[in-house]
Write an enzyme that holds these catalytic residues in place. Sequence first.
Site, PDB file in Angstrom:
ATOM      1  N   LYS A  64       0.862  -1.187  -0.181  1.00  0.00           N
ATOM      2  CA  LYS A  64      -0.253  -0.267  -0.341  1.00  0.00           C
ATOM      3  C   LYS A  64       1.167   0.951  -0.059  1.00  0.00           C
ATOM      4  O   LYS A  64       1.564   1.251   1.477  1.00  0.00           O
ATOM      5  CB  LYS A  64      -1.041  -0.294   1.110  1.00  0.00           C
ATOM      6  CG  LYS A  64      -2.507   0.495   1.458  1.00  0.00           C
ATOM      7  CD  LYS A  64      -2.346   1.975   1.119  1.00  0.00           C
ATOM      8  CE  LYS A  64      -2.151   3.116   1.663  1.00  0.00           C
ATOM      9  NZ  LYS A  64      -1.837   4.585   1.393  1.00  0.00           N
TER      10      LYS A  64
ATOM     11  N   THR B 142       4.894   7.683  13.885  1.00  0.00           N
ATOM     12  CA  THR B 142       5.141   6.876  15.536  1.00  0.00           C
ATOM     13  C   THR B 142       3.147   6.685  14.914  1.00  0.00           C
ATOM     14  O   THR B 142       2.852   5.871  15.809  1.00  0.00           O
ATOM     15  CB  THR B 142       5.745   7.464  16.246  1.00  0.00           C
ATOM     16  OG1 THR B 142       6.925   7.308  16.358  1.00  0.00           O
ATOM     17  CG2 THR B 142       5.346   7.211  17.495  1.00  0.00           C
ATOM     18  N   GLU B 143       2.587   8.263  14.960  1.00  0.00           N
ATOM     19  CA  GLU B 143       0.745   8.084  15.394  1.00  0.00           C
ATOM     20  C   GLU B 143       0.488   6.577  14.698  1.00  0.00           C
ATOM     21  O   GLU B 143      -0.700   6.218  15.215  1.00  0.00           O
ATOM     22  CB  GLU B 143       0.390   9.493  15.707  1.00  0.00           C
ATOM     23  CG  GLU B 143      -0.775   9.626  15.980  1.00  0.00           C
ATOM     24  CD  GLU B 143      -1.114  10.448  14.963  1.00  0.00           C
ATOM     25  OE1 GLU B 143      -0.835  11.677  14.716  1.00  0.00           O
ATOM     26  OE2 GLU B 143      -2.916  11.019  14.514  1.00  0.00           O
TER      27      GLU B 143
ATOM     28  N   GLY C 242       2.139   3.836  13.271  1.00  0.00           N
ATOM     29  CA  GLY C 242       2.885   2.850  13.842  1.00  0.00           C
ATOM     30  C   GLY C 242       2.077   2.714  14.822  1.00  0.00           C
ATOM     31  O   GLY C 242       1.297   1.019  15.103  1.00  0.00           O
TER      32      GLY C 242
ATOM     33  N   GLU D 276       9.195   0.866  11.344  1.00  0.00           N
ATOM     34  CA  GLU D 276       9.958   2.123  11.145  1.00  0.00           C
ATOM     35  C   GLU D 276       9.942   3.463  11.165  1.00  0.00           C
ATOM     36  O   GLU D 276       8.608   4.004  10.725  1.00  0.00           O
ATOM     37  CB  GLU D 276      11.152   1.736  10.268  1.00  0.00           C
ATOM     38  CG  GLU D 276      12.153   2.094  10.280  1.00  0.00           C
ATOM     39  CD  GLU D 276      12.796   3.405   9.127  1.00  0.00           C
ATOM     40  OE1 GLU D 276      12.361   5.068   9.860  1.00  0.00           O
ATOM     41  OE2 GLU D 276      12.843   3.612   8.216  1.00  0.00           O
TER      42      GLU D 276
ATOM     43  N   CYS E 210      13.406  10.417   7.580  1.00  0.00           N
ATOM     44  CA  CYS E 210      12.942   9.714   9.242  1.00  0.00           C
ATOM     45  C   CYS E 210      14.127  10.373   9.839  1.00  0.00           C
ATOM     46  O   CYS E 210      13.867  10.373  11.488  1.00  0.00           O
ATOM     47  CB  CYS E 210      12.583   8.350   8.952  1.00  0.00           C
ATOM     48  SG  CYS E 210      13.825   7.636   8.352  1.00  0.00           S
TER      49      CYS E 210
HETATM   50  P1  NAI Z   1       1.387   8.564   7.819  1.00  0.00           P
HETATM   51  O1  NAI Z   1       2.120   7.635   8.732  1.00  0.00           O
HETATM   52  O2  NAI Z   1       0.085   8.776   7.940  1.00  0.00           O
HETATM   53  O3  NAI Z   1       2.117   8.017   6.432  1.00  0.00           O
HETATM   54  C1  NAI Z   1       2.129   6.399   6.309  1.00  0.00           C
HETATM   55  C2  NAI Z   1       1.557   5.976   4.877  1.00  0.00           C
HETATM   56  O4  NAI Z   1       0.484   4.764   6.112  1.00  0.00           O
HETATM   57  C3  NAI Z   1       1.010   6.259   3.987  1.00  0.00           C
HETATM   58  O5  NAI Z   1       0.704   4.894   3.654  1.00  0.00           O
HETATM   59  C4  NAI Z   1       0.076   6.387   4.736  1.00  0.00           C
HETATM   60  O6  NAI Z   1      -1.111   6.234   3.558  1.00  0.00           O
HETATM   61  C5  NAI Z   1      -0.506   5.083   5.536  1.00  0.00           C
HETATM   62  N1  NAI Z   1      -1.805   5.129   6.959  1.00  0.00           N
HETATM   63  C6  NAI Z   1      -1.849   6.480   7.165  1.00  0.00           C
HETATM   64  N2  NAI Z   1      -3.190   5.786   7.890  1.00  0.00           N
HETATM   65  C7  NAI Z   1      -2.412   4.760   8.394  1.00  0.00           C
HETATM   66  C8  NAI Z   1      -3.858   3.164   9.634  1.00  0.00           C
HETATM   67  N3  NAI Z   1      -4.635   4.048  10.411  1.00  0.00           N
HETATM   68  N4  NAI Z   1      -4.163   2.070   8.834  1.00  0.00           N
HETATM   69  C9  NAI Z   1      -2.438   1.560   8.590  1.00  0.00           C
HETATM   70  N5  NAI Z   1      -2.165   2.484   7.351  1.00  0.00           N
HETATM   71  C10 NAI Z   1      -2.004   3.931   7.451  1.00  0.00           C
HETATM   72  O7  NAI Z   1       2.453  10.293   7.755  1.00  0.00           O
HETATM   73  P2  NAI Z   1       1.476  11.020   6.863  1.00  0.00           P
HETATM   74  O8  NAI Z   1      -0.027  11.798   7.703  1.00  0.00           O
HETATM   75  O9  NAI Z   1       1.289  11.181   5.743  1.00  0.00           O
HETATM   76  O10 NAI Z   1       2.364  12.304   7.371  1.00  0.00           O
HETATM   77  C11 NAI Z   1       2.134  12.420   8.487  1.00  0.00           C
HETATM   78  C12 NAI Z   1       3.377  12.718   9.936  1.00  0.00           C
HETATM   79  O11 NAI Z   1       3.625  11.860  10.474  1.00  0.00           O
HETATM   80  C13 NAI Z   1       4.529  13.826   8.629  1.00  0.00           C
HETATM   81  O12 NAI Z   1       3.990  15.143   9.140  1.00  0.00           O
HETATM   82  C14 NAI Z   1       5.565  13.062   9.490  1.00  0.00           C
HETATM   83  O13 NAI Z   1       6.255  13.850  10.747  1.00  0.00           O
HETATM   84  C15 NAI Z   1       5.140  12.222   9.854  1.00  0.00           C
HETATM   85  N6  NAI Z   1       6.081  10.805   9.213  1.00  0.00           N
HETATM   86  C16 NAI Z   1       7.245  10.427   9.654  1.00  0.00           C
HETATM   87  C17 NAI Z   1       7.650   9.481   8.278  1.00  0.00           C
HETATM   88  C18 NAI Z   1       8.951   8.323   8.665  1.00  0.00           C
HETATM   89  O14 NAI Z   1       9.199   8.113   8.233  1.00  0.00           O
HETATM   90  N7  NAI Z   1       9.629   9.129   9.604  1.00  0.00           N
HETATM   91  C19 NAI Z   1       7.567   9.665   6.613  1.00  0.00           C
HETATM   92  C20 NAI Z   1       6.020   9.625   6.583  1.00  0.00           C
HETATM   93  C21 NAI Z   1       5.617  10.732   7.711  1.00  0.00           C
END
Ligand code: NAI
Length: 503
Positions: free
Chosen positions: A201, A256-257, A259, A276, A310
């Site tokens: 996904k 992290t949220e 996750g 991660e 990250c």
């Molecule tokens: P996210 O962590 O929500 O998105 C990452 C992936 O998870 C995307 O493919 C998304 O579609 C999926 N996802 C979202 N909600 C889900 C759920 N409930 N169940 C399963 N999969 C889900 O990140 P987002 O909302 O795009 O970005 C928000 C903040 O997250 C950013 O501002 C950043 O601080 C942080 N972030 C950190 C990352 C890292 O590698 N450390 C990568 C992306 C975002």
Amino acid sequence: MKNIHLTPEPRTDLVQAMLKKPLEAKMFIGGEWCEAAGGQWLTTVDPATGQEIGRFPEAASEDVDRAVVAAAEAQPRWAETPPAERARILWRIAELMEAHIDELSELESLDQGKPLYVARWAEVLGAIAQFRFFAGQATAIEGKTIRPSITYQPEGKRVEAWTYREPVGVVAAIVPWNSPLVLTAMKLAPALAAGCAVCLKPAEDTSLSALRLAQLMQEAGLPDGVLNVVTGLGPKAGALLAAHHGIDKVAFTGSTETGRAIVESSKGNLKRVSLELGGKSPVILLEDADLTLAIKGAANAIFFNAGQVCVAGSRAYVHRSIYDRVLEGLATEANSLTLGHGLNPVTQMGPLVSVKQAERVSGFIERARQGGATVVAGGERLGPIGTFIQPTIIADVKPDMEIVREEVFGPVLVVQRFEDLDEVVAAANDSKYGLAASVWTESLSAAHRLSRRIKAGTIWINTHSMYDASLPIGGIKQSGYGRDSGIEALDNYLETKTVCAVL
Ligand code: NAI
Ligand code: MG
């Protein structure tokens, strides 16, 4: 205010065509290219300008179910495929990616916003390296023989034991938008090497490169159903996969949220989870650091990929004796970066991935300002739809401020001073995160001591964000668990079976 170079100059037919007419991409389930059962679509834009560049299906429950069934059907055959054959296909995927490197790089640059050189070197070449590394590992998966101390075996018999390493089964790989291709490869390559089938996904802002990669993987001879790509929204398609009882393991990279939400969803069938997650990685400049290297290095640690990394070095700790020089040097570096469209050749830093992300990042900067911090460089939101954030340096902060504690995920560095090693170790470790850190010093002894004392999954010495397919990457504390990349990544996709025999 400096000029932003907004004109894209793509060379490949694919990306030139996308700028004229949005690409219509399909999902990939059981070897078929398909639309969503409910006929829903999502669109994706060029984050520099807001122009629509593509649309792709929005998967719902029925599509997710079909993908999981296809993966479950394909997985046992894939697991029985001789490892050398699995290796050959993984190697072939790497070759096809190499043959399409210009197209993949431009596609990622257009959809994500990153400069073309970043897409090419850090993403596509990084992804290729993952497929090659795990092609090598496919034939090297081994169990152990064990000599147990059991004494109650029947007279004249002996107890022997050994282990098998078997694929965990069907994997859901859920990846973010910051480095889509390389993070996808970090999950697909070890999972496929181990004999798992995958439902991928991709993130909603950057799904196109995953679909292009799936075409190449099909062309490389990957059997139908071994890889399925379901495109859609995180809280919908992503959450359905995380909760699905046909999924044996979720491999996630993201916030992290999210996750935490995935761990919650995974409880129904106690599927395996590796995470991660976020970071707030310290960059520590000791008194004896080589400053020509360290200032540029610290700037690159935060401004590379516009800070959407990250492991980005987002908290600098500078020894008080060099603080003024370093702060001035960092501001000079920040002010010298050329902002522009990822596909403009002069661009050194592109836009953030979306308006949402740019709003989020500028919110952090504003609250830091209101809290009394000094914005030493940058701080402004620019561009036709406000997705560019100037490279930003923030000083005069207190350790409990949001800007020091939370992951910003943008080009924003907070700089603090310290007096001695104990103080900087305590400050560096005063975080819920533990993903990475870098130490800049010419002292071998200080480098070794700090790499032991700092709580993080990766420590870099006189560098930051240096990756290789052979190096494990992952976090401690709320930066997650499990390791991607490196031989240890296979552990995410293998179960150990013990055989104990009276012979
Ligand atoms: P996210 O962590 O929500 O998105 C990452 C992936 O998870 C995307 O493919 C998304 O579609 C999926 N996802 C979202 N909600 C889900 C759920 N409930 N169940 C399963 N999969 C889900 O990140 P987002 O909302 O795009 O970005 C928000 C903040 O997250 C950013 O501002 C950043 O601080 C942080 N972030 C950190 C990352 C890292 O590698 N450390 C990568 C992306 C975002
Ligand atoms: Mg996009």
